[in-house]
Design a protein around this motif. Structure first.
Motif, PDB file in Angstrom:
ATOM      1  N   VAL A  21      51.836  73.499  33.034  1.00  0.00           N
ATOM      2  CA  VAL A  21      50.545  73.267  33.677  1.00  0.00           C
ATOM      3  C   VAL A  21      49.529  72.647  32.710  1.00  0.00           C
ATOM      4  O   VAL A  21      48.580  71.999  33.138  1.00  0.00           O
ATOM      5  N   LEU A  22      49.762  72.805  31.417  1.00  0.00           N
ATOM      6  CA  LEU A  22      48.870  72.235  30.408  1.00  0.00           C
ATOM      7  C   LEU A  22      49.362  70.886  29.893  1.00  0.00           C
ATOM      8  O   LEU A  22      48.751  70.297  29.013  1.00  0.00           O
ATOM      9  N   ASP A  23      50.473  70.401  30.450  1.00  0.00           N
ATOM     10  CA  ASP A  23      51.079  69.143  30.013  1.00  0.00           C
ATOM     11  C   ASP A  23      50.816  68.051  31.051  1.00  0.00           C
ATOM     12  O   ASP A  23      51.385  68.086  32.141  1.00  0.00           O
ATOM     13  N   PRO A  24      49.953  67.084  30.713  1.00  0.00           N
ATOM     14  CA  PRO A  24      49.656  66.019  31.680  1.00  0.00           C
ATOM     15  C   PRO A  24      50.897  65.258  32.135  1.00  0.00           C
ATOM     16  O   PRO A  24      50.995  64.848  33.287  1.00  0.00           O
ATOM     17  N   GLU A  25      51.872  65.085  31.233  1.00  0.00           N
ATOM     18  CA  GLU A  25      53.076  64.341  31.608  1.00  0.00           C
ATOM     19  C   GLU A  25      53.821  65.037  32.743  1.00  0.00           C
ATOM     20  O   GLU A  25      54.323  64.392  33.660  1.00  0.00           O
ATOM     21  N   SER A  26      53.892  66.376  32.699  1.00  0.00           N
ATOM     22  CA  SER A  26      54.634  67.093  33.742  1.00  0.00           C
ATOM     23  C   SER A  26      53.930  67.004  35.097  1.00  0.00           C
ATOM     24  O   SER A  26      54.557  67.224  36.132  1.00  0.00           O
ATOM     25  N   GLN A  27      52.665  66.674  35.089  1.00  0.00           N
ATOM     26  CA  GLN A  27      51.899  66.563  36.333  1.00  0.00           C
ATOM     27  C   GLN A  27      51.967  65.165  36.951  1.00  0.00           C
ATOM     28  O   GLN A  27      51.613  64.994  38.107  1.00  0.00           O
ATOM     29  N   THR A  28      52.437  64.179  36.173  1.00  0.00           N
ATOM     30  CA  THR A  28      52.363  62.798  36.639  1.00  0.00           C
ATOM     31  C   THR A  28      53.700  62.071  36.672  1.00  0.00           C
ATOM     32  O   THR A  28      53.736  60.879  36.938  1.00  0.00           O
ATOM     33  N   THR A  29      54.789  62.763  36.420  1.00  0.00           N
ATOM     34  CA  THR A  29      56.078  62.081  36.340  1.00  0.00           C
ATOM     35  C   THR A  29      56.932  62.329  37.577  1.00  0.00           C
ATOM     36  O   THR A  29      56.789  63.352  38.248  1.00  0.00           O
ATOM     37  N   ASP A  30      57.822  61.407  37.849  1.00  0.00           N
ATOM     38  CA  ASP A  30      58.822  61.603  38.887  1.00  0.00           C
ATOM     39  C   ASP A  30      60.067  62.265  38.306  1.00  0.00           C
ATOM     40  O   ASP A  30      60.910  62.751  39.039  1.00  0.00           O
ATOM     41  N   ASP A  31      60.180  62.276  36.975  1.00  0.00           N
ATOM     42  CA  ASP A  31      61.354  62.840  36.300  1.00  0.00           C
ATOM     43  C   ASP A  31      61.005  64.184  35.664  1.00  0.00           C
ATOM     44  O   ASP A  31      61.093  64.359  34.457  1.00  0.00           O
ATOM     45  N   ILE A  32      60.614  65.142  36.489  1.00  0.00           N
ATOM     46  CA  ILE A  32      60.226  66.452  35.960  1.00  0.00           C
ATOM     47  C   ILE A  32      61.408  67.138  35.269  1.00  0.00           C
ATOM     48  O   ILE A  32      61.226  67.815  34.262  1.00  0.00           O
ATOM     49  N   THR A  33      62.624  66.919  35.764  1.00  0.00           N
ATOM     50  CA  THR A  33      63.803  67.513  35.120  1.00  0.00           C
ATOM     51  C   THR A  33      63.941  67.016  33.690  1.00  0.00           C
ATOM     52  O   THR A  33      64.179  67.797  32.777  1.00  0.00           O
ATOM     53  N   GLY A  34      63.751  65.730  33.469  1.00  0.00           N
ATOM     54  CA  GLY A  34      63.827  65.175  32.120  1.00  0.00           C
ATOM     55  C   GLY A  34      62.740  65.720  31.215  1.00  0.00           C
ATOM     56  O   GLY A  34      62.994  66.032  30.043  1.00  0.00           O
TER      57      GLY A  34
END
Length: 163
Positions: free
Chosen positions: A33-46
């Motif tokens: 929740v504190l990682d902007p990348e995890s909020q904006t990517t289509d590749d959450i698994t990666g």
């Protein structure tokens, strides 16, 4: 030596409290929740897989709601493959799945303090915790697995003793 905090989003308040406790102890953490990348990517698994491999520990917040999550078991599996130090933090009266018996089970802020002590102790005694436990040679993988098992057993014993 970052700690990856795994949780179901319904358990975010408990995950945030643990994150705060670890950060107050000057322990680096990863919380999606504190990682902007995890909020904006289509590749959450990666993103999740990469961040688990960049951490040395995984602490899974587990509640009755976790049984409905695909992510927490996936993250525990990824950490297992990489010989990471794994712990669960039980919230509420829920019964934990038997597969979590392998690792230390935390349930109070005092138990998190025991985790912090064990985490720091590994750094003090310079116990091997390399991040290449999957891609490293057999000797490195074996040492990481043995050291992770020592961490788990030591922390389980400390929690049982309660001091």
């Amino acid at each position: 030596m970052p700690v990856f905090i795994s949780y179901r989003h319904m358990d975010r308040p408990q995950a945030m409290a643990i994150n705060s406790q670890l950060m107050q102890a000057n322990i680096k953490t990863y919380l999606d929740v504190l990682d902007p990348e995890s909020q904006t990517t289509d590749d959450i698994t990666g993103v999740i897989t990469r961040n688990i491999t960049e951490c040395t520990h995984l602490l899974a917040v587990v509640s009755e709601k976790t049984a409905l999550s695909w992510w927490v078991p996936f993250e525990i599996g990824e950490a297992t493959i990489s010989n990471r130090r794994i712990c669960s933090f039980k919230t509420g009266p829920t019964q934990l799945p038997a597969y979590l018996d392998k690792w230390p089970k935390l349930s109070t802020p005092a138990d998190v303090d025991f985790f912090i002590d064990a985490y720091r102790s590994e750094g003090t005694i310079k116990r091997s915790m390399t991040l290449d436990s999957v891609t490293g040679n057999q000797s490195t993988r074996s040492a990481n697995k043995t050291n992770a098992e020592m961490f788990h057993e030591g922390l389980k014993n400390r929690i049982r003793r309660g001091f």
